[in-house]
Structures are given as C-alpha cells and as structure tokens.
Scaffold this motif. Structure first.
Motif, PDB file in Angstrom:
ATOM      1  N   GLU A  49       0.822  -1.209   0.000  1.00 13.22           N
ATOM      2  CA  GLU A  49       0.000   0.000   0.000  1.00 13.22           C
ATOM      3  C   GLU A  49       0.859   1.263   0.000  1.00 13.22           C
ATOM      4  O   GLU A  49       0.525   2.254  -0.647  1.00 13.22           O
ATOM      5  CB  GLU A  49      -0.915  -0.005   1.230  1.00 13.22           C
ATOM      6  N   ILE A  82      -2.325   7.392   1.208  1.00 13.13           N
ATOM      7  CA  ILE A  82      -3.650   7.213   0.588  1.00 13.13           C
ATOM      8  C   ILE A  82      -3.896   5.718   0.366  1.00 13.13           C
ATOM      9  O   ILE A  82      -3.107   5.051  -0.293  1.00 13.13           O
ATOM     10  CB  ILE A  82      -3.751   7.971  -0.755  1.00 13.13           C
ATOM     11  N   PRO A  83      -4.997   5.192   0.897  1.00 11.49           N
ATOM     12  CA  PRO A  83      -5.229   3.737   0.813  1.00 11.49           C
ATOM     13  C   PRO A  83      -5.783   3.314  -0.546  1.00 11.49           C
ATOM     14  O   PRO A  83      -6.817   2.667  -0.635  1.00 11.49           O
ATOM     15  CB  PRO A  83      -6.237   3.488   1.931  1.00 11.49           C
ATOM     16  N   ARG A 105      -5.755  -0.785  -1.623  1.00 11.67           N
ATOM     17  CA  ARG A 105      -6.763  -1.525  -0.876  1.00 11.67           C
ATOM     18  C   ARG A 105      -8.166  -1.175  -1.370  1.00 11.67           C
ATOM     19  O   ARG A 105      -9.025  -2.033  -1.503  1.00 11.67           O
ATOM     20  CB  ARG A 105      -6.631  -1.195   0.618  1.00 11.67           C
ATOM     21  N   ASN A 106      -8.397   0.110  -1.642  1.00  8.89           N
ATOM     22  CA  ASN A 106      -9.722   0.501  -2.133  1.00  8.89           C
ATOM     23  C   ASN A 106      -9.981  -0.039  -3.532  1.00  8.89           C
ATOM     24  O   ASN A 106     -11.093  -0.467  -3.835  1.00  8.89           O
ATOM     25  CB  ASN A 106      -9.891   2.028  -2.087  1.00  8.89           C
ATOM     26  N   GLU A 142     -10.633  -3.820  -2.929  1.00  7.36           N
ATOM     27  CA  GLU A 142     -11.775  -4.249  -2.124  1.00  7.36           C
ATOM     28  C   GLU A 142     -13.051  -3.518  -2.462  1.00  7.36           C
ATOM     29  O   GLU A 142     -14.119  -4.088  -2.504  1.00  7.36           O
ATOM     30  CB  GLU A 142     -11.464  -4.017  -0.634  1.00  7.36           C
ATOM     31  N   TYR A 143     -12.926  -2.221  -2.637  1.00  8.35           N
ATOM     32  CA  TYR A 143     -14.157  -1.440  -2.698  1.00  8.35           C
ATOM     33  C   TYR A 143     -14.639  -1.251  -4.120  1.00  8.35           C
ATOM     34  O   TYR A 143     -15.829  -1.197  -4.371  1.00  8.35           O
ATOM     35  CB  TYR A 143     -13.941  -0.090  -2.019  1.00  8.35           C
ATOM     36  N   TYR A 144     -13.720  -1.166  -5.041  1.00  9.03           N
ATOM     37  CA  TYR A 144     -14.125  -0.929  -6.419  1.00  9.03           C
ATOM     38  C   TYR A 144     -14.100  -2.206  -7.246  1.00  9.03           C
ATOM     39  O   TYR A 144     -14.042  -2.156  -8.454  1.00  9.03           O
ATOM     40  CB  TYR A 144     -13.229   0.122  -7.065  1.00  9.03           C
ATOM     41  N   ASP A 145     -14.141  -3.352  -6.577  1.00  6.46           N
ATOM     42  CA  ASP A 145     -13.952  -4.569  -7.354  1.00  6.46           C
ATOM     43  C   ASP A 145     -15.121  -4.840  -8.282  1.00  6.46           C
ATOM     44  O   ASP A 145     -14.990  -5.573  -9.241  1.00  6.46           O
ATOM     45  CB  ASP A 145     -13.638  -5.765  -6.453  1.00  6.46           C
ATOM     46  N   SER A 152      -0.366  -0.487   8.120  1.00  4.05           N
ATOM     47  CA  SER A 152      -1.690  -0.977   7.765  1.00  4.05           C
ATOM     48  C   SER A 152      -1.590  -2.313   7.031  1.00  4.05           C
ATOM     49  O   SER A 152      -2.423  -3.208   7.220  1.00  4.05           O
ATOM     50  CB  SER A 152      -2.384   0.072   6.909  1.00  4.05           C
TER      51      SER A 152
END
Lengths: 408, 408
Positions: free
Chosen positions: A121, A128-129, A132-133, A136-139, A304
């Motif tokens: 990361e 700025i993560p 990971r985003n 995980e979040y935009y997959d 992190s």
C-alpha cells in the motif's frame, strides 16, 4: 485470537524509523519488530543496537519471523530480498515502487507459487489507501479512469512556483533544502517516480500488467518562465498528472505536466499532498487526498499492511480475471502546448491539428492535437517543453477513421 | 469458489433501482436479486412483475435468500426488517442512516447474538468508502478527528448560493426542482441527516456509541442575506460541517454551518459532492471526496457491501475494544457568529469571550467564544442564526481552569 507477528525489517531510513515509532505508539496491532537489517555499521541510531543485524540471513533464516518488511532504496537488492523471503515462507510488505513496477507480474506469480502474500500500500501515494480501495471497494465498479498527483516533491515545487511566485529553479532548491526533493531529483522531476506508481495502479485498476519502459513520462523540468507566465495570466496551475483510462479494449496511461483550471479537484492539492481521482461507472467521481510521502504517512501505510497480514489478508487481483483481452497502448492523440528553440525540427505538420502557434525571442510555441508518440520523441530533445492543455481531449488513434492532418 | 448469493430487497425507490441496474451491468459479483418487496401495488416499474412481492414474509421465510437488502424510507419498519432478517439467519445490507443512528449499539449486539453481519457503507456519504476505510485501513491509526460535508442537498444549495449569487430560498427551490432536496427538506437543512451519519461515523472512528438526540445539529435554514454578504465580502464559503474529535478521554461531535476560507479542502467540494477529512496521528490528513447521494453512487456502495458478503466480510468494530473509557461530551467552547432580532434575550455576557458585536436594521450580531450548550439553546429560538467562525477553536470546558467571562 490473532497471533503476535514477528517482523524482520530491511532498511532503517525515513520510512523504517517512521514504522518503528508508529509501531511503538499504537496499541491495536499485534506485531513487533524482531530484527532490523542495515548496511552501514557504526551509525548512531535512535534504537538499541541489539535490534540490528548486518547479515540478511539472520532475518531470512529466522523461522520465528513471519513478515519481512522491505524498506531499502536499491530496487534490485529489494527484489532479491522479496524473492528469498517468499521462498522461505515469509509474507512481504514493501513500499519500493520501482521494484514493484519493474517486477509486478513476476511478483504476482511468486505469490501464487509460494502461497505467501506481498502487500505494498505504501508504494502508491504514501498514506492514501488506494490499492486496498481498488482491490476491495471498487472490485465491482467498472472503472473508467484513474488519475492524479502521484508525486509529492514535484507538487511541492509547483505549489511554491505558483503561490510564492518563484521560478522552477528556485522552487526546486527550496524543496531540496526542506528535504522534499532528493539531491538528485531526476526520478521525481522527470516523472519516473509517478510512472512507477501508475504502473502499479494500472494493475489494480484494470487488471493489466505493463512494463514501466512502455509508459511515457514527461517531467516538469522543462517548464519555462513563459509557460509560467501563460499559466498565471490564464489563472491556471500546472500539475504533474499521472493518468490511465480505458477506451474500448485498450488501456492508455502516461505521466505529463498539465495546465489545471481552478475548478479541477487537483487544483487545490498543495505542497507534498497527493491526490487520486477515480472515475467509475457507478460510484462516479471519487477523490482521495493525503500525504504522498514522508516518514509517518508511509510508515502508516506499511503498518496498515502489517495489520492486514494479522488477518491473512492478500491481494486477490480480481481484475486480472475480468480484464478479458485488455491491452496497453500508446496510440493516442492529445492536446498539448509545445515550446522549443528555433531550429528544432518541429513543424505544424507534426500536429494532427494545429490550433495556434507563435514565435517570440528565439522560442517557438505550438498548441494543438498531437500523438503521444510525437510528444515522447520531442520530450527527448533538449529545450523542448510539453504541457498538456487544461481540458485536453484524449482520442485513441483507432477511433479516427481517416487521420486528418489539417493545419489551422 | 464463491457461491452465488441470493438477495431479497425491500424497497425499490431511487437506490433500489440503482442497485438493480448496477447489478445487471457489472460482471464480477456473484449475487442476484431473487425478490423485491414493495408497498405500493399496481405501480409501473422498469422490471418484470415476477420480481415483486407485497408480503415481507416471502423474503424473510425464503431459506434460499442469503442477504436482505433494506432500502426503505421508514426507519422503524426498516429496523423491524433488520431484526427479523438477522433472526432468520440472513445478513443485512442497509443504507438507512436514521435507523442505524438510532439503533447502532443494539445492531452491534444483534450481530454478535445471531452471528450474521450488517453492512451499511451506503449510509454515510453515499459512494465514499469511509466506513470500510475506518474499519480496515485506519484501525491502527490514532485518529484525532473526522469532519466534512456529510449532506449533498445542503451542499448543493450552498454552492448555488455562492456561485450563482442566489439567496437561500431561491437556491433551495432550485435544489428541489432538480431533485436534490426533498419537498420537506427539514431533515437536510436543519442538519439531522448529516447528524445521523456523524453518529455512525463516531462509532467506527472512536469506538463510541452516542444517541442522535445527544448530538447537537444546527442547520443552514437560518442563514441570512447579511451572513451571505459578510461571507462574500471576506471571500468565505459557508458549508454545513459535521465534525467529531477526541480531546483527552472525551469525544466531541456536532453539526453546524461554518464560514470556510478558500485554503480549506472543503471549500472546493461543490454541489452534491460530500467530503470526509480524517486527521490521524500517522497517516496525517486524508480527504475523501465523492458523490454523497443519488441512485448510482449509493447503489454502488450497497453493491460493494453485497460483494464483501460474498467473502464473509463483517465489521469488526475493533475501536470499541480500544476505546477505554472514552465518553461523548458537549462541554465545549467554540467561536461563532450569532445573529438575532433585537429583543432576543442574548447578551454579551452569554459569551465566554465576546470578540465583536454590532447592530443594524433591527438585527444584532455578536461574534465570540461561546459554549455549545448556549448555541444549542439559541438555535431553538426563532430568528437566531449561528455560523461557526472560519478557523473556530474548539476548547473543552475541562481544559479551562477558571472560566473567564471577560467581555471585550
């Protein structure tokens, strides 16, 4: 429930020391540094001598160490440490963007082969993560583009240029004095550093591996006083922008300075801050802003990753499976301001569409639509400055049926 | 490896329809809608009738349905659906901020009791992945504060006020016409909606449960033309800011309008965009900007929760364990601009420190340091306008040995 993880750290520079302090000040994380491998003996360090070793095998062969945290400068040595660590069954955390950019596909395969994760990361935009985003979040979001300010040193220089009315050389000197730019700043100011980060981001955004040498980087070191005058008169900033986007089955990506108008979210990103703007089909525009470098911000990102390893986290690289037939391409037309000395072999005919041109004091200026290929070629000629237009269009060559060579 | 999850959806309004379309356009996610429960029969809908039911038990009692996606307006009915779903062994995804804010501690306990997760990324700032980041990325970062623009409707109104030189009433009307504000906009303009989001954020930032009724919300509905004139003359924006921060063993949090100077990262957050700024000890300042509402942005956040459930994700609420003895408090002094009609029982003595005051055309203005308690009291008096100072200090009452009652 979670076991207390033992860390072996390579390197004890700015980020390593940041990690050490962050780890000692926070309580939540079940991890401790067992050993730090450094190169230079007899150096005063703010930590007991017993922590240190000068032999990498003291970490690699220590069965008690679960995670190798690689924080050294040398990209080749870092890759050797990464490989050896995975072979020894250790997870790896690294922030070495050059090493990662150059070996990402191989590192992806090594993780599969050895069944141990590599997390990084801290390698892209410090605190700025973003990785990971993206993972995980935009997959499930169809991402159209990712762009931003991926380098803190050059953003610091450009901020000083505009806010304190300095020229480029003065601002660079100030950045060096404050420790925001290296004594050899070429990796930053020529755009290599943000390019390495862009290469890593492209893999996690679009599922495409691209070699750094295939990605064009144009730096800020050719910005002239006349460019600055033009920007100031028109209310523009100049930012060094890394961007990648999808068009059809192609991924385009490059690093170049650009005139930025005040309504652009990047305009207000100042000093050593970085910004990443993601445009998705569903989430629409998302902007992440944070410190891109520095001991604590990068140490925090590394921490992190270590924390994520306490619950067996690994990148899934889901977009690799979804990237059916996507390939990287430089076959693009964009809009740029090009300045050059009289006598440089650049003419209006080199532009797909010349929008304006003028000459002044031995310098020539041309503004128009031009291929990335030409910009790359010109960027290697002494005295040529290139800055993308404020709202530059990006047109894949394949979208153009018959290439118009109209000269205005 | 992942099973294809079956969804039962409650509600088919803006977000429900967004989810339906997002789910049908994306490929990566292994989930499909089995049934949608709606209230109103015989309504034309852009989806086959066979999807719909009017009986909640058709979803709750369907053993084939893994996840209940709750997207209805009514907070009480939503909570009943949530409880029944968990009891039936189903995971829940919701974006109902009012319901969550009012029942968060109970929902935390219900998750533990039934061993099924409740995810609610869409409830706080729409598309911005703030809950997930607070849970996963900042779990080892000592966060000092979280603040931002948590409501898109009011930000739209305030943007129009400043950029198009409208007064408050005109801008509200335009926002309503464009669908950015409800026909009854009081939840937004009085600051309840951002307060609900703040309550949820406080739990994931500091590990403290607080009741919405204990958190002070001051809206933008009392902003006067004179306030706007003052802001314009001084180059300020006004933003409705939700903020929470830690001081000693106390967590403070409230929602109030504030004058924002142009160097503030919130100044450039326009229209329906939201922003969240996190200040951590290690990562330092991080800003997240994205669309705070709307069919697709919120649908995308809901989808991301569904996707997370495909790999058994649940919130760990790690900060609850770390929040040793932290308690919520309103015992704070801040700096505000207070305007009121002549005859309103507000005097300089009410301020801890009165910085300036004047009267004009039947209105009185006072600027100074004042307790939150007084601001709350005044905010309930007709005709009183309250806007925090541009760089307002926030001083816990416990930090003040002897309360100075100096009147300048």
């Amino acid at each position: 429930m979670k076991k207390k993880l033992k860390l072996g750290v390579f390197g004890f520079g700015c980020v390593g020391q940041g990690l050490y302090h962050v780890l000692h000040e926070t309580q939540g994380i079940k991890a401790e540094i067992k050993k730090v491998c450094v190169k230079t003996k007899n150096k005063a360090r703010p930590v007991p001598d017993s922590f240190f070793t000068f032999d990498k095998n003291e970490i690699l062969n220590d069965l008690d160490i679960d995670i190798v945290v690689e924080l050294i400068d040398d990209a080749n040595a870092a890759f050797e440490i990464l490989k050896a660590s995975l072979e020894k069954g250790k997870a790896v955390v690294t922030a070495n963007k050059k090493m990662l950019a150059e070996h990402l596909e191989e590192i992806f395969n090594l993780q599969k082969k050895h069944g141990k994760p590599v997390l990084y990361e801290g390698s892209v935009c410090g605190s700025i993560p973003i990785i990971r985003n993206l993972e995980e979040y935009y997959d499930n979001d169809l991402i159209q583009s990712i762009e931003g300010i991926f380098n803190g040193s050059t953003n610091f220089i450009l901020t000083k240029v505009f806010e304190e009315n300095k020229n480029y050389t003065e601002a660079l000197k100030q950045a060096q004095e404050l420790g925001f730019a290296e004594s050899d700043p070429s990796l930053d100011v020529k755009g290599y550093d943000p390019k390495f980060k862009l290469v890593i981001a492209i893999a996690h955004t679009f599922g495409v591996f691209v070699k750094p040498e295939d990605v064009i980087n144009i730096g800020i070191d050719r910005i002239s006083d006349l460019d600055l005058k033009f920007a100031r008169e028109n209310g523009y900033n100049i930012k060094l922008v890394a961007r990648a986007f999808k068009s059809g089955d192609k991924i385009f990506g490059f690093v170049a300075p650009q005139f930025i108008d005040p309504t652009n979210a990047l305009a207000s990103v100042r000093n050593e801050y970085n910004a990443v703007q993601v445009q998705g089909a569903f989430a629409e525009k998302q902007v992440f802003i944070g410190k891109g470098a520095g001991s604590y911000p990068t140490g925090s990102a590394v921490l992190s990753d270590i924390s994520a390893l306490t619950y067996q986290y690994s990148y899934e690289y889901k977009k690799l499976e979804q990237a059916h037939g996507l390939t990287f391409s430089n076959e693009l037309i964009t809009e740029a301001f090009v300045s050059f000395d009289e006598g440089t072999p650049i003419t209006g005919n080199d532009f797909e569409e010349l929008q304006s041109g003028y000459a002044s004091q031995g310098k020539q200026y041309m503004v128009g639509k031009v291929t990335l290929e030409k910009l790359l070629h010109w960027s290697k000629i002494e005295g040529v400055g290139i800055i993308l237009a404020p709202k530059a269009a990006f047109i894949p060559l394949s979208n153009i049926q018959t290439r118009s060579l109209s000269v205005a």
